[in-house]
Design an enzyme around this catalytic site. Structure first.
Site, PDB file in Angstrom:
ATOM      1  N   GLU A 200       0.834  -1.195   0.000  1.00 34.15           N
ATOM      2  CA  GLU A 200       0.000   0.000   0.000  1.00 34.15           C
ATOM      3  C   GLU A 200       0.869   1.245   0.000  1.00 34.15           C
ATOM      4  OE1 GLU A 200      -4.069  -1.099   2.469  1.00 34.15           O
ATOM      5  OE2 GLU A 200      -2.506   0.068   3.425  1.00 34.15           O
ATOM      6  N   HIS A 235       1.922   0.521  16.737  1.00 28.96           N
ATOM      7  CA  HIS A 235       0.608   0.155  16.219  1.00 28.96           C
ATOM      8  C   HIS A 235      -0.342  -0.369  17.296  1.00 28.96           C
ATOM      9  CE1 HIS A 235       2.331   0.748  12.255  1.00 28.96           C
ATOM     10  NE2 HIS A 235       3.289  -0.103  12.561  1.00 28.96           N
ATOM     11  N   ARG A 292     -15.687  -7.335  15.825  1.00 29.92           N
ATOM     12  CA  ARG A 292     -15.893  -7.614  17.250  1.00 29.92           C
ATOM     13  C   ARG A 292     -16.154  -6.300  17.962  1.00 29.92           C
ATOM     14  NH1 ARG A 292     -11.057  -5.466  18.819  1.00 29.92           N
ATOM     15  NH2 ARG A 292      -9.221  -5.969  17.573  1.00 29.92           N
TER      16      ARG A 292
END
Length: 445
Positions: A200, A235, A292
């Site tokens: 990406e 992250h 979730r």
């Protein structure tokens, strides 16, 4: 509504689900490892079943043991919480095959969104903006390099089955690309048993903003606005707030409408979160979808007044989605600090016994935790021990309450990340709302 629900998790999220069940008059069953027998979720449930030793692989990740516990307790449904089995499509399918309603999305949607490359293609087909990159996994390093050159450096090299920052590398130029590619592929293979990699365009200095969505499984969806999740380390999110102070009302509405249209096209059921990277010009790009309930769901609850876990239970039980989009309003601002049993300087885990424990209180303060004085934080599981949430009519009030609450929070006997959060809230960039995913790296090294 269900008569009895088994919670296939531990810690604060198990407690959170148990409480929602009790408010609906649902009997509860906790599962626990031998190491967790003194945990609050075990004490607060109506019933509790030991499912194995301390190792997650032999307890909380052991599908056979969880299903056996559900059969022994004769439950109607299973709530996976987050982590562990929450995004395991096989588990969701097995639950349904064994006659237990899985309180979450359909197995097919968990499987689809678990592969980030396929998820990106599907979302792109639904009109969701995506970051330029490869059309699915790349076959080789040479092919990946050609794509990287075409879209322009820097690029992000990502594992198709990735999560939690694993299998992810940034290549700033052609010289570093091949080494980063091999490292990402190797890490992905070790962590996920898959070496599928996609490429990406790397969006520099983005914000990480996510949209909370719900679907009824019959083509109707809702969004509960956005959460700002840009303050991260490697992250991993550290602090979240809602709403974001960086996007306009027009962008907020557009993100919500596009996200809802996507889950309606999917026929998605239950809770989900669509995560975006947002640049300085408020362009937003699909990153991934988590199938979730999220760790940070309380900030959304605080700013909308809706109990998202109760909503999960109602949808799973087949109740119609009676809420209309226009009913959901932003009524203030909320911040969540994840309190981890870690050294606030080195981030090294610090398990051990809590000798003293005093939680903050007062108007607009919420603590989701499974800790108490005398509790031992175990070294076998995630280091998060509490979520401290504050609410105010304005961001300034929510920040002021969080500062006060952090100052009141006492956790003696082990180190925690409370001092780090105090430093973050005092930083001039945070006060101004000038935050990106590079915030911690830039200001706290």
């Amino acid at each position: 509504m269900f008569e009895k629900v088994l919670v296939a998790n531990r810690g604060e999220i198990a407690l959170r689900v148990l409480r929602a069940c009790k408010e609906l008059g649902i009997k509860t069953v906790a599962v626990y490892s031998e190491a967790d027998k003194e945990s609050l979720h075990v004490a607060f449930a109506d019933e509790a079943v030991c499912i194995g030793p301390y190792q997650s692989s032999k307890s909380y990740l052991d599908i056979k043991s969880i299903i056996a516990a559900a059969e022994i307790a004769n439950v109607d449904a299973i709530h996976p919480g987050y982590g562990f089995m929450a995004e395991n499509a096989s588990f969701a399918k097995i639950c349904e095959e064994c006659g237990f309603k899985f309180i979450g999305p359909k197995a097919e949607h968990i499987d689809l969104m678990g592969n980030k490359s396929r998820a990106k293609d599907v979302m792109k087909g639904f009109g969701v903006p995506t970051v330029p990159g490869s059309d699915g996994p790349v076959a080789s390093a040479d092919e990946a390099l050609k794509i990287a050159k075409a879209i322009g450096f820097p690029v992000m090299i990502k594992a198709s089955a990735g999560g939690g920052g694993k299998g992810m590398r940034v290549a700033l130029n052609e010289m570093s690309f091949l080494n980063s590619f091999q490292l990402a592929r190797s890490e992905s293979l070790n962590a996920f048993n898959s070496d599928e990699i996609y490429i990406e365009k790397f969006i520099e200095n983005p914000r990480h903003i996510e949209i909370q969505v719900f679907g009824d499984g019959k083509g109707k969806g809702l969004h509960f606005f956005e959460r700002e999740c840009s303050i991260q380390r490697r992250h991993q999110k550290l602090l979240e707030e809602a709403p974001s102070s960086a996007i306009s009302e027009a962008t907020r509405n557009k993100m919500g409408e596009i996200s809802v249209a996507a889950i309606e096209s999917l026929g998605y059921e239950n809770a989900g979160t669509i995560e975006y990277l947002v640049d300085d010009n408020e362009n937003f790009y699909f990153m991934e979808m988590n199938t979730r309930i999220q760790v940070e769901h309380p900030v959304t609850e605080m700013i909308t007044g809706y109990d998202l876990v109760v909503l999960q239970l109602r949808i799973a039980a087949g109740e119609p989605l009676t809420i209309k989009q226009e009913d959901i309003k932003i009524i203030g601002h909320a911040i969540e600090c994840r309190i981890n049993a870690e050294d606030p300087e080195t981030f090294r885990p610090c398990p051990g016994k809590i000798d003293g424990y005093i939680v903050p209180g007062g108007f607009g303060v919420r603590v989701d935790s499974n800790c108490y004085q005398g509790y031992t934080v175990l070294p076998y599981y995630d280091s998060m021990i509490a979520k401290l949430i504050t609410f105010g009519k304005t961001r300034e009030m929510a920040v002021a309450r969080m500062r006060r609450a952090l100052g009141e929070y006492v956790i003696d006997g082990i180190k925690s990340t409370i001092p780090l959060h105090e430093r973050i809230l005092e930083h001039h960039a945070f006060i101004k709302g000038d935050i990106t995913t590079a915030f911690i790296e830039k200001y706290f090294g």
